[in-house]
Design an enzyme around this catalytic site. Structure first.
Site, PDB file in Angstrom:
ATOM      1  N   SER A 127       0.798  -1.238   0.000  1.00  0.00           N
ATOM      2  CA  SER A 127       0.000   0.000   0.000  1.00  0.00           C
ATOM      3  C   SER A 127       0.825   1.279   0.000  1.00  0.00           C
ATOM      4  O   SER A 127       0.264   2.376  -0.061  1.00  0.00           O
ATOM      5  CB  SER A 127      -0.937   0.015   1.219  1.00  0.00           C
ATOM      6  OG  SER A 127      -1.995  -0.896   1.034  1.00  0.00           O
ATOM      7  N   SER A 145      -5.967   3.427   4.513  1.00  0.00           N
ATOM      8  CA  SER A 145      -5.370   2.532   3.517  1.00  0.00           C
ATOM      9  C   SER A 145      -6.407   1.689   2.781  1.00  0.00           C
ATOM     10  O   SER A 145      -6.210   0.499   2.521  1.00  0.00           O
ATOM     11  CB  SER A 145      -4.322   1.615   4.167  1.00  0.00           C
ATOM     12  OG  SER A 145      -3.437   1.096   3.197  1.00  0.00           O
ATOM     13  N   LYS A 173       0.017   3.805  -2.609  1.00  0.00           N
ATOM     14  CA  LYS A 173      -1.025   4.834  -2.507  1.00  0.00           C
ATOM     15  C   LYS A 173      -0.479   6.247  -2.396  1.00  0.00           C
ATOM     16  O   LYS A 173      -1.224   7.213  -2.587  1.00  0.00           O
ATOM     17  CB  LYS A 173      -1.960   4.500  -1.345  1.00  0.00           C
ATOM     18  CG  LYS A 173      -2.794   3.245  -1.634  1.00  0.00           C
ATOM     19  CD  LYS A 173      -3.416   2.628  -0.401  1.00  0.00           C
ATOM     20  CE  LYS A 173      -4.136   1.327  -0.773  1.00  0.00           C
ATOM     21  NZ  LYS A 173      -4.534   0.533   0.381  1.00  0.00           N
TER      22      LYS A 173
END
Length: 450
Positions: free
Chosen positions: A89, A144, A92
């Site tokens: 993640s 997230s 992101k």
């Protein structure tokens, strides 16, 4: 009676041997037992082995890959920082910055069925609802949410594929040669990869954006998801427990392991740490803390020159024996890495053939550490000096005519007073240790999110 005693002795001997063997086996796997220092870790631009550092002189961390640098990209420490791998993640960060640069924060986007059903980490989006880009970014960066990543991609570019193309274009603009994106959320894919070094570039770039920096610095945020209020709590336990931390992004997949990109600020100095491939959730936070705290111990502000300090008496070529005191216009400071030795100073001079006023530029002062430029500022006159009148000019010309035959230049020499700056290495052991209170706080915050 003797036989049982001998049996007991043999048994105790065998037990002792087993215990010793077990200890040796455990010690042969330090990555699972304690933080480590590796010989090919870099401290600055040299390896730990090349510097001959001991376990008390370099960061002890468990991550597979990592990097520590300042906001300008000066590297303080690294481990396999250019090796490609999954980024989870941490992806992101790029999703967010591309969205911020190409969208409108107040504009609302419809959440598709595909976005709402992407799975894994979720921001709790509901298909058919409309959510502002700002609130989607909160769900993406604070909580997230993979669903927020898909909703952002579809809203900004019309499709996930088109948005991923935008992410890769941005990566190329940032000269990230070891990064490629396949999706906006970070789920594992063979051609979805980056490096600790490249992720640090993305982080430093993104943190220059006020909106991005504001969101990743939030411990929690309440947003409007299709008319329903929802509060997101940060997954970043370092942010939640350490007041110096200012963000930025966690990550985890089976392929990437536990990951964290973090940033902190002390006395105006921002440092960035990336740790990838940590063994457990708490370790990524303790590793990052160790790196950042170690960085602040060894990357410190030094005064290079005071505004009233005479660095040189600069020759005035229009005179036979006149000079003008020169220095810097204001107190000059720079952050210096104490592993790289003393700081040298070099001054280049302009020709002073006329009169000067206090503050006029007379050259350039440059400080270097191990050939790396630390700071460069103008050399200025600290006092005013009048230029020569006609009588002085004639007198100087006559003196130099005579000097031509006698070998005398008939001009004052420039005198340098500036000296190298001695740098003393800190003996702080923060790279090896983390306080029990800090470690307990991190573990408690991680447990609270379980």
């Amino acid at each position: 009676m003797g036989t049982p005693r001998r049996h007991r002795q043999h048994f105790l001997q065998r037990l002792l041997c087993c215990l010793v063997a077990t200890a040796l086996v455990v010690c042969s796997f330090p990555a699972f037992a304690q933080a480590t220092i590796e010989g090919d870790d870099y401290v600055g631009l040299e390896t730990v082995a090349a510097r001959g550092l001991t376990v008390t002189e370099a960061p002890m961390v468990d991550c597979d890959y990592g990097i520590l640098c300042d906001a300008e990209g000066n590297i303080l420490w690294s481990r396999q920082a250019d090796v490609r791998g999954a980024m989870a993640s941490i992806t992101k960060m790029m999703t967010a910055i591309v969205a911020i640069e190409n969208g409108k924060l107040k504009k609302k986007y419809k959440v598709s069925v595909e976005a709402a059903s992407v799975g894994e980490s979720s921001a709790g989006l509901v298909a058919g609802t409309r959510v502002s880009l700002y609130d989607l970014l909160c769900g993406l960066l604070i909580h997230s949410g993979n669903d927020a990543g898909i909703a952002i991609a579809e809203g900004i570019a019309g499709s996930v594929d088109a948005f991923v193309d935008m992410m890769n274009v941005k990566a190329a603009e940032l000269n990230l040669e070891n990064t490629h994106f396949d999706n906006p959320h970070g789920l594992d894919s063979p051609t979805h990869y980056s490096t600790a070094s490249d992720l640090c570039v993305i982080a430093r770039y993104a943190m220059n954006n006020k909106t991005f920096k504001k969101i990743v610095g939030k411990k929690k945020a309440t947003v409007d998801i299709g008319g329903t209020k929802k509060t997101y709590h940060s997954t970043n336990s370092l942010l939640n427990t350490w007041s110096d931390c200012i963000g930025i992004k966690t990550g985890y997949t089976n392929e990437a392991g536990y990951c964290l990109v973090s940033a902190a600020v002390q006395d105006g100095l921002e440092l960035y740490a990336v740790v990838l491939g940590c063994n457990d959730e708490s370790e990524r936070f303790t590793d990052s803390y160790r790196l950042l705290a170690w960085g602040y111990s060894h990357y410190r502000k030094y005064e290079l020159a005071a505004s009233d300090e005479v660095l040189a008496d600069v020759s005035m070529s229009a005179y036979v024996n006149e000079t003008v005191p020169a220095g810097v216009a204001e107190d000059t400071y720079a952050y210096v890495f104490d592993y790289d030795g003393d700081v040298s100073v070099d001054i280049s001079y302009a020709d002073v053939s006329e009169g000067v006023k206090a503050g006029d530029r007379l050259g350039t002062v440059t400080w270097r550490q191990d050939q790396k430029e630390v700071a460069t500022v103008p050399l200025v006159a600290l006092e005013s000096r009048a230029g020569p009148n006609i009588f002085v000019t004639v007198w100087v010309a006559l003196n130099r005519l005579v000097g031509f035959f006698s070998g005398d230049d008939c001009v004052a020499e420039t005198t340098l007073y500036a000296e190298p700056i001695s740098i003393t290495r800190s003996d702080d052991l923060t790279g090896e240790e983390i306080t029990e209170d800090m470690e307990d706080a991190i573990h408690a915050d991680v447990d609270s999110q379980s």
